[in-house]
Design a protein around this motif. Structure first.
Motif, short mmCIF file in Angstrom:
data_model
loop_
_atom_site.label_atom_id
_atom_site.label_comp_id
_atom_site.label_asym_id
_atom_site.label_seq_id
_atom_site.Cartn_x
_atom_site.Cartn_y
_atom_site.Cartn_z
N HIS A 195 4.79 8.34 14.58
CA HIS A 195 5.71 8.01 13.49
C HIS A 195 6.36 6.66 13.79
N ASP A 197 10.30 4.85 13.82
CA ASP A 197 11.71 5.23 13.85
C ASP A 197 12.46 4.54 12.71
N HIS A 336 4.50 5.58 17.11
CA HIS A 336 4.62 6.15 18.45
C HIS A 336 4.82 7.66 18.36
FE LIG Z 1 10.63 8.06 17.58
#
Ligand SMILES: [Fe+2]
Length: 367
Positions: A195, A197, A336
């Motif tokens: 995903h 952030d 990540h």
């Molecule tokens: Fe994350």
């Protein structure tokens, strides 16, 4: 609520005047098996939902709608919230041109070699640091070994790129397994899907610095995927769907006591020249937004289709951890995640802004 009629029509649930496709509704339960009641992060396996799923029975109890599905699952829905969502359906953003081009001067990777390591001492040598920074620019990540433990080295690396960004997690934050300092899946021990952030932030973090402090047990490797390479391949495979993801804004949220952040942007964000500048994707934090009638299947197919491309394990760069190792990556380019783990796992983490990262490249003469 008493006047609201609820019925089933083919594969949809009909709430008064609103026809809600079952495929969308199955993914948006408010019950505790579908949604974490505290963080409001999604627990439903979105990508395992059968596109042909259909409601089998519906039942209204006060302001709560229960739906029994053809896959045997029952979901529960807050009717007030569902009606609000159904009353403000989303259309595509207008833009000129279609699809996207990739930025020049980057090295896209599909099947990465093993992680390579810079000695953390390069931070003290401008020429060596420039080499590490160029690796970050070309590949979207750079890994270091030999950092001192503690907050200071994380802060030093972040400051080499920009200014450490104060966020809801702090400036340099602790991410320790089991501590649950924040209501986020990052603090759990299960494997975390790749995903980006800050999908709930208008200005998603530009870089993420992770520095391992302690490790016991097995697993817990970081996984990176080149989101730009995945976007390129998705566009080659399905140009209409890739174009749609440049026009359809996905909303995301972050909720904990005293905090409620919401932002939205297309998973594939392009600039005014049609160049891809940012990938954003976090299914855990995605908010309930219902696409326009006629657009639901296209949006879900495009979203799931892009995920199927970037989530392919052959794209994953696995980054094994040990204390003293530090990873920095471009959160606008790389996805990540992490493998599941046992034992204890402690990190320091820090965000910087993307404009500062770009600035660092300019100052170093790299762009
Ligand atoms: Fe994350």
């Amino acid at each position: 609520m008493a006047a609201l009629t609820v019925s089933i029509s083919e594969r949809s649930v009909v709430l008064g005047e609103h026809v809600i496709p079952g495929r969308w509704l199955r993914d948006h339960g408010d019950d505790i098996d579908s949604l974490n009641p505290d963080s409001k992060q999604r627990l439903t396996d979105t990508f395992g939902i059968d596109p042909q799923i259909a409601p089998a029975a519906v039942h209204v109890d006060g302001a709560w709608l229960s739906v029994d599905w053809s896959d045997g699952v029952r979901t529960g829905h807050d009717l007030d919230r569902l009606l609000a969502v159904a009353s403000s359906r989303r259309s595509l953003w207008p833009r000129t041109g279609s699809g996207f081009t990739l930025p020049a001067g980057v090295d896209l990777w599909d099947s990465p070699a093993e992680a390579t390591w810079f000695d953390f001492g390069v931070l003290d040598d401008d020429a060596a640091w420039t080499e590490a920074l160029d690796h970050l620019r070309r590949f979207g990540w750079a890994a270091f070994d030999g950092a001192e433990l503690g907050e200071e080295s994380t802060m030093r690396l972040a400051k080499r790129i920009g200014y450490p960004r104060a966020s809801i997690f702090g400036t340099v934050w602790n991410m320790n397994s089991g501590s649950f300092e924040h209501q986020d899946s990052a603090y759990e021990s299960f494997a975390l899907d790749v995903h980006t952030d800050g999908t709930y932030s208008h200005d998603g973090p530009g870089t993420i610095v992770f520095a391992q402090q302690l490790k016991t047990g097995e697993g817990g490797d970081s996984v990176l995927v080149d989101g730009f390479a995945a976007a390129r391949d998705f566009q080659a495979q399905n140009p209409e769907a890739a174009d749609l993801l440049t026009r359809y804004a996905v909303t995301a949220h972050y909720v904990e006591p005293g905090v409620h952040l919401v932002a939205e942007r297309p998973p594939l964000r392009v600039d005014e020249h049609g160049t891809l500048v940012q990938v954003s994707f976090n299914n855990y934090d995605r908010s309930p937004v219902l696409p326009d009638e006629g657009l639901v299947d296209d949006v879900i197919d495009a979203y799931n289709g892009f995920r199927a491309v970037f989530n392919d394990s052959s794209r994953a760069l696995v980054h094994p951890w040990q204390p003293g190792r530090v990873l920095v990556f471009d959160n606008w380019r790389c996805f990540h995640g992490r493998t599941g783990f046992s034992g204890e796992r402690r990190f320091k983490g820090c965000y910087t802004n993307h404009e500062d990262l770009e600035g660092a490249y300019r100052v170093a003469g790299l762009i």
